[in-house]
Design a protein around this motif. Structure first.
Motif, PDB file in Angstrom:
ATOM      1  N   LYS A 103      -4.551  -3.435  -1.100  1.00  0.00           N
ATOM      2  CA  LYS A 103      -5.224  -2.149  -1.129  1.00  0.00           C
ATOM      3  C   LYS A 103      -4.329  -1.100  -1.782  1.00  0.00           C
ATOM      4  O   LYS A 103      -3.104  -1.236  -1.810  1.00  0.00           O
ATOM      5  CB  LYS A 103      -5.569  -1.688   0.297  1.00  0.00           C
ATOM      6  CG  LYS A 103      -6.553  -2.591   1.014  1.00  0.00           C
ATOM      7  CD  LYS A 103      -7.925  -2.485   0.397  1.00  0.00           C
ATOM      8  CE  LYS A 103      -8.993  -3.219   1.162  1.00  0.00           C
ATOM      9  NZ  LYS A 103     -10.322  -2.998   0.609  1.00  0.00           N
ATOM     10  N   TRP A 108      -2.087   5.164   0.515  1.00  0.00           N
ATOM     11  CA  TRP A 108      -2.381   6.571   0.731  1.00  0.00           C
ATOM     12  C   TRP A 108      -1.083   7.371   0.662  1.00  0.00           C
ATOM     13  O   TRP A 108      -0.075   6.984   1.236  1.00  0.00           O
ATOM     14  CB  TRP A 108      -3.031   6.745   2.099  1.00  0.00           C
ATOM     15  CG  TRP A 108      -3.364   8.148   2.468  1.00  0.00           C
ATOM     16  CD1 TRP A 108      -2.641   8.971   3.296  1.00  0.00           C
ATOM     17  CD2 TRP A 108      -4.505   8.906   2.051  1.00  0.00           C
ATOM     18  NE1 TRP A 108      -3.274  10.177   3.408  1.00  0.00           N
ATOM     19  CE2 TRP A 108      -4.420  10.176   2.663  1.00  0.00           C
ATOM     20  CE3 TRP A 108      -5.580   8.627   1.220  1.00  0.00           C
ATOM     21  CZ2 TRP A 108      -5.375  11.160   2.467  1.00  0.00           C
ATOM     22  CZ3 TRP A 108      -6.537   9.613   1.022  1.00  0.00           C
ATOM     23  CH2 TRP A 108      -6.424  10.860   1.637  1.00  0.00           C
ATOM     24  N   SER A 156      -4.144  11.906  -0.836  1.00  0.00           N
ATOM     25  CA  SER A 156      -4.982  11.153  -1.771  1.00  0.00           C
ATOM     26  C   SER A 156      -4.401   9.752  -1.955  1.00  0.00           C
ATOM     27  O   SER A 156      -3.250   9.492  -1.610  1.00  0.00           O
ATOM     28  CB  SER A 156      -5.068  11.863  -3.122  1.00  0.00           C
ATOM     29  OG  SER A 156      -3.802  11.884  -3.745  1.00  0.00           O
ATOM     30  N   TYR A 157      -5.228   8.878  -2.515  1.00  0.00           N
ATOM     31  CA  TYR A 157      -4.751   7.532  -2.819  1.00  0.00           C
ATOM     32  C   TYR A 157      -3.819   7.599  -4.011  1.00  0.00           C
ATOM     33  O   TYR A 157      -3.973   8.435  -4.894  1.00  0.00           O
ATOM     34  CB  TYR A 157      -5.929   6.591  -3.107  1.00  0.00           C
ATOM     35  CG  TYR A 157      -6.745   6.319  -1.871  1.00  0.00           C
ATOM     36  CD1 TYR A 157      -6.276   5.451  -0.898  1.00  0.00           C
ATOM     37  CD2 TYR A 157      -7.966   6.953  -1.673  1.00  0.00           C
ATOM     38  CE1 TYR A 157      -7.005   5.215   0.253  1.00  0.00           C
ATOM     39  CE2 TYR A 157      -8.710   6.713  -0.519  1.00  0.00           C
ATOM     40  CZ  TYR A 157      -8.220   5.844   0.436  1.00  0.00           C
ATOM     41  OH  TYR A 157      -8.938   5.611   1.576  1.00  0.00           O
ATOM     42  N   SER A 159      -9.845   1.509   2.097  1.00  0.00           N
ATOM     43  CA  SER A 159      -9.123   1.984   0.915  1.00  0.00           C
ATOM     44  C   SER A 159      -9.601   1.204  -0.304  1.00  0.00           C
ATOM     45  O   SER A 159     -10.075   0.075  -0.170  1.00  0.00           O
ATOM     46  CB  SER A 159      -7.621   1.775   1.084  1.00  0.00           C
ATOM     47  OG  SER A 159      -7.121   2.480   2.188  1.00  0.00           O
TER      48      SER A 159
END
Length: 146
Positions: free
Chosen positions: A86, A89, A95-96, A141
């Motif tokens: 994934k 974060w 934010s990712y 995610s």
């Protein structure tokens, strides 16, 4: 199939565990299943294997038996072809961050790396996800695309 070997941390002194960290992670080349070379450093031991007595203070004051039991899982998770990958974060940016990769294995164990160049990364942390809702957040995610 990856073995996921557990250790009994009480069989070792802290100095022995630090030496194991150095030999197993810092002094060898470790690659992910897709060939990314992950760098490990001796000072990462504290961040990886200590927990905070108070999560709000993030003091990392307690040597964690639960984290140490999974000492070898870090390498195993990075090399597990069945790991769920994934995008990580970034809490500071809320934010990712496509340069952060989370490998989720064994249902609730995560290893996080920061990819800083082509096929090069730095280990960030590893832990058992225990806080309610966090596993769901990870699973929701975006998938990491190599």
């Amino acid at each position: 199939m990856v073995a996921y070997q557990l250790i009994n941390p009480t069989d070792y002194t802290e100095d022995q565990l630090r030496e194991m960290w150095s030999k197993e992670y810092c002094e060898v080349e470790i690659k992910t299943i897709d060939g990314i070379v992950v760098a490990f450093y001796s000072d990462m031991f504290d961040h990886c294997f200590f927990e905070s007595a108070n999560r709000r203070k993030k003091d990392k004051s307690i040597l964690s038996t639960k984290r140490l039991e999974r000492f070898y899982w870090i390498k195993e998770a990075l090399q597990d072809p069945d790991a769920v990958l994934k995008v990580g974060w970034d809490s500071s940016k809320k934010s990712y961050d496509g340069s952060r990769r989370v490998a989720l294995v064994k249902g609730n164990y995560v290893v996080i790396i920061h990819i800083y160049a082509e096929q090069k990364a730095r280990f960030t942390t590893a832990y058992v996800v225990e806080i309610e809702g966090n596993l769901e957040k990870i699973m929701n995610s975006p998938d990491f695309k190599a």
